[in-house]
Design a protein around this motif. Structure first.
Motif, short mmCIF file in Angstrom:
data_model
loop_
_atom_site.label_atom_id
_atom_site.label_comp_id
_atom_site.label_asym_id
_atom_site.label_seq_id
_atom_site.Cartn_x
_atom_site.Cartn_y
_atom_site.Cartn_z
N ALA A 209 0.85 -1.21 0.00
CA ALA A 209 0.00 0.00 0.00
C ALA A 209 0.87 1.25 0.00
N ARG A 210 0.31 2.34 -0.58
CA ARG A 210 1.04 3.61 -0.48
C ARG A 210 1.04 4.06 0.98
N LYS A 211 -0.14 3.96 1.58
CA LYS A 211 -0.29 4.35 2.98
C LYS A 211 -1.34 3.45 3.61
N LEU A 212 -1.09 2.97 4.82
CA LEU A 212 -2.09 2.15 5.49
C LEU A 212 -2.42 2.78 6.85
N HIS A 213 -3.70 3.05 7.05
CA HIS A 213 -4.17 3.57 8.33
C HIS A 213 -4.88 2.43 9.05
N LEU A 214 -4.41 2.09 10.22
CA LEU A 214 -5.11 1.05 10.98
C LEU A 214 -5.98 1.71 12.03
N LEU A 215 -7.29 1.54 11.90
CA LEU A 215 -8.23 2.18 12.82
C LEU A 215 -8.54 1.22 13.96
N GLN A 216 -8.07 1.57 15.14
CA GLN A 216 -8.16 0.68 16.29
C GLN A 216 -9.12 1.23 17.34
N ARG A 217 -10.12 0.42 17.69
CA ARG A 217 -11.01 0.81 18.78
C ARG A 217 -10.51 0.22 20.10
N THR A 218 -10.23 -1.10 20.07
CA THR A 218 -9.69 -1.75 21.27
C THR A 218 -8.34 -2.39 20.92
N PRO A 219 -7.27 -2.01 21.60
CA PRO A 219 -5.97 -2.64 21.31
C PRO A 219 -6.04 -4.15 21.57
N ALA A 220 -5.40 -4.90 20.71
CA ALA A 220 -5.50 -6.36 20.79
C ALA A 220 -4.21 -6.98 21.33
N TYR A 221 -4.39 -8.11 22.00
CA TYR A 221 -3.23 -8.94 22.32
C TYR A 221 -2.95 -9.82 21.12
N VAL A 299 -7.77 -13.70 37.54
CA VAL A 299 -7.48 -12.40 36.94
C VAL A 299 -6.03 -11.97 37.21
N ASP A 300 -5.54 -12.23 38.41
CA ASP A 300 -4.16 -11.82 38.73
C ASP A 300 -3.15 -12.65 37.94
N ALA A 305 0.56 -12.68 32.30
CA ALA A 305 0.74 -12.93 30.86
C ALA A 305 0.51 -11.64 30.06
N ALA A 306 -0.50 -10.88 30.49
CA ALA A 306 -0.80 -9.61 29.81
C ALA A 306 0.38 -8.66 29.91
N ASP A 307 0.99 -8.59 31.10
CA ASP A 307 2.14 -7.70 31.30
C ASP A 307 3.30 -8.12 30.40
N PHE A 308 3.48 -9.41 30.26
CA PHE A 308 4.57 -9.90 29.41
C PHE A 308 4.37 -9.42 27.97
N VAL A 309 3.14 -9.55 27.47
CA VAL A 309 2.89 -9.14 26.08
C VAL A 309 3.04 -7.62 25.95
N ARG A 310 2.57 -6.90 26.95
CA ARG A 310 2.70 -5.43 26.90
C ARG A 310 4.18 -5.04 26.81
N GLN A 311 5.02 -5.73 27.57
CA GLN A 311 6.45 -5.44 27.52
C GLN A 311 7.01 -5.75 26.13
N LYS A 312 6.53 -6.82 25.52
CA LYS A 312 6.98 -7.18 24.16
C LYS A 312 6.60 -6.07 23.18
N LEU A 331 -8.23 -8.25 29.73
CA LEU A 331 -7.68 -9.56 30.08
C LEU A 331 -7.16 -10.22 28.80
N ILE A 332 -6.06 -10.91 28.90
CA ILE A 332 -5.53 -11.58 27.70
C ILE A 332 -6.24 -12.93 27.50
N GLY A 333 -6.69 -13.18 26.29
CA GLY A 333 -7.30 -14.46 25.94
C GLY A 333 -8.82 -14.49 26.12
N ALA A 334 -9.37 -13.50 26.87
CA ALA A 334 -10.82 -13.51 27.09
C ALA A 334 -11.52 -13.19 25.77
N LYS A 335 -10.89 -12.34 24.96
CA LYS A 335 -11.24 -12.26 23.54
C LYS A 335 -10.26 -13.18 22.85
N ARG A 336 -10.64 -13.74 21.74
CA ARG A 336 -9.74 -14.67 21.05
C ARG A 336 -8.36 -14.01 20.82
N LEU A 337 -7.33 -14.71 21.26
CA LEU A 337 -5.97 -14.22 21.08
C LEU A 337 -5.63 -14.18 19.60
#
Ligand code: N01
Length: 540
Positions: A209-221, A299-300, A305-312, A331-337
């Motif tokens: 693409a010349r330019k790609l805009h990714l429109l994000q409502r909820t950031p994904a894991y 949840v804890d 796991a969520a913190d690990f991915v955020r660091q990545k 939460l990580i995985g509560a929506k399909r990873l």
């Protein structure tokens, strides 16, 4: 074409089949194959012009299975298993499409498939114990059994944005790429959505693409797939262990051959926890969230796991502001990873821009692009990676009426109710493959399709042997099944997210967790039913 159909209408008005199957994906194809082998008269109707289901429609650039291909394939025939070569660990859409086409040819299934034809209604005639099935071509067929294999993720949904239809460029949904498609080379592209489809298609489109805009409502894991080409030695080794691979997978709740670590996240030291996450990250794929046994329960634990991915994400994305905006806070995985091939790396490209809809919402779409609170984004192509009306969308598209003319839509008004994910009280001789109330969506869908179809075909055979004509789910058993699903889900983090698992992605859809969470337990329930001679059903 029209003439041929008219002739068929006249002919089929008189014909009574053993079964009508809807959908030529993994479930429908196998249903056709098994019924054919039992000498049954059967026809399959498919809306597309080829077999493959999901893999026919979702042929967008970057589409790739997130389950290793050796597992995401039929197991019913050892010869097929041995002769078919999967060139990569996770196959891309063209290989999957080729596989299902090969299956249709190898087992001579095409003669019974009517392509480019949708089933629009199915009505149970109680006086004859027959289903009257009507297609969009006007054809009517009568069948004893009605098998719905339309897939849990096949009815695309679009957001409702003011002015959408005025856009003069190309608009395309990832789930309808097959028919609508788009050439993005050197074009300005907007991708809406950051689920599995968005995370797969965007990096691929960004390459040209010349330019790609990714429109994000909820950031994904998202975790890397670490996909690779399999060499001949690896393939030979895997194939010589195929039985063990299948057995291992079938023992898992997800019917996936991932190694589940039963240890809790806090039962090991911080260093050991990081080491295990890193090992899983480097290995790639959905096994990341099986790093500890309680990531879906506590949840804890999940947060580690969520913190690990955020660091990545912080390490991968060079621009710290962009990394901040990409940071998931759920939460990580509560929506399909998501399982990706360079999703976060994509944001380091000069031609990619992240549009964070939480601070910069879409106001409308006009002839030349998308208007956000911060200005106009000029676009040639808008890609809707906005997901599906999961589990129920494709089933309720068909006007299904059971006993007493009752509409399935009305019966499922407050959410889908099934027994064993296979049958619905009030709808005799109707079976659903990969439907709500089964482990669909969370389990290996090809394995599950085989399990369910084998159960359905054995059930049909048994009914005939008993000289009976109808099988129907019993209301109380169905209610009890629903309670079991809820109890299972409530022990996990799944109900906490606004995901398609609970229908939260479709405005107005009643919130229900629609999946069974334990494939081996599910198999035991199905088996117990069959072994009891279907004593948990009304059989007459
Ligand atoms: O759909 P999704 P998908 N404005 O529902 C966003 C399977 N699959 O097609 O999260 C802006 O997951 C929405 O935002 P939000 C797999 O099981 C597998 O990606 O609701 N954004 C979300 O980001 C998967 O889970 C593969 O805030 C809007 C996205 O659209 C399932 O299919 C590949 C919006 C939808 O994500 C569905 O995945 C592809 C709006 N108005 C799919 N409306 C494999 O890897 C929605 N969104 C095998």
């Amino acid at each position: 074409m029209l003439q041929k159909r008219e002739k068929t209408i006249a002919g089929d008005e008189r014909q009574t089949l053993d079964a009508v199957v809807v959908g030529a994906g993994a479930g429908g194809l196998y249903a056709l194959l098994r019924l054919k082998r039992e000498g049954r008269t059967v026809r399959l109707f498919e809306a597309g012009s080829e077999v493959g289901g999901t893999w026919y429609w979702n042929n967008y650039p970057g589409a790739r299975v997130d389950v290793p291909s050796l597992e995401y394939s039929y197991s019913f025939d050892r010869a097929l298993q041995q002769e078919w070569v999967w060139p990569e660990r996770y196959s891309a859409q063209p290989q999957l499409q080729a596989y299902f086409s090969h299956v249709a040819d190898r087992y001579g299934l095409r003669d019974q498939i009517t392509f480019e034809t949708k089933v629009v209604s199915a009505e149970f005639d109680e006086s004859r114990s027959l289903w009257k099935v009507r297609t969009d071509g006007g054809e009517v067929v009568w069948a004893r059994f009605f098998i719905v294999a339309t897939g849990p993720l096949s009815e695309p949904i679009f957001p409702k944005i003011e002015g959408m239809s005025t856009f003069k460029g190309t608009s395309v949904h990832t789930g309808r790429w097959k028919t609508d498609g788009a050439d993005v080379a050197h074009k300005r592209v907007g991708v809406i959505g950051t689920g599995s489809s968005g995370a797969q298609i965007a990096p691929e489109l960004a390459k040209t693409a010349r330019k790609l805009h990714l429109l994000q409502r909820t950031p994904a894991y998202s975790v890397p797939s670490q996909n690779k080409v399999l060499d001949a030695q690896e393939i030979a080794h895997l194939k010589s262990n195929y039985d063990a691979i299948r057995e291992h997978a079938r023992a898992n709740r997800s019917a996936l051959g991932i190694d589940v670590n039963d240890v809790g996240a806090f039962e090991v030291s911080e260093d050991e926890r990081q080491r295990i996450f890193e090992e899983r990250w480097q290995y790639g794929g959905l096994g990341f969230t099986a790093a500890f046994g309680d990531l879906y329960l506590d949840v804890d634990a999940n947060k580690t796991a969520a913190d690990f991915v955020r660091q990545k994400i912080r390490e991968i994305v060079e621009d710290a502001d962009v990394a901040d905006r990409l940071m998931p806070d759920t939460l990580i995985g509560a929506k399909r990873l998501c399982v990706d091939n360079g999703y976060f790396q994509m944001f380091n490209r000069d031609n990619v821009e992240l549009v964070d809809l939480r601070e910069n919402p879409v106001l409308e779409i006009d002839e030349t692009g998308i208007v956000t609170a911060q200005g106009h984004i000029d676009l040639d192509v808008i890609v809707y990676a906005t997901g599906f009306d999961a589990f129920t969308g494709s089933i309720l598209k068909i006007d299904i009426r059971g006993r007493g003319g009752k509409e399935l839509k009305a019966v499922w008004d407050s959410g889908p109710r099934t027994y064993l994910g296979l049958c619905v009280a009030g709808f005799p001789n109707m079976f659903i493959v990969n439907g709500p109330g089964s482990p669909a969506g969370l389990a290996n869908m090809v394995t599950l399709a085989e399990t369910e179809v084998d159960w359905i075909v054995d059930c049909i055979q048994s009914i005939d042997r008993q000289g009976k004509s109808e099988i129907e789910a019993i209301q109380e058993k169905q209610d009890c099944w629903g309670r079991t699903l809820n109890e299972m889900a409530e022990q996990t983090i799944y109900p906490l997210a606004n995901s398609w698992y609970v229908g939260a992605n479709v405005p107005g859809k009643p919130r229900n967790f629609m999946s069974h969470l334990d494939y081996p337990e599910y198999v035991r329930s199905c088996r117990a039913s069959a072994e009891s001679g279907y004593a948990d059903f009304r059989v007459e």
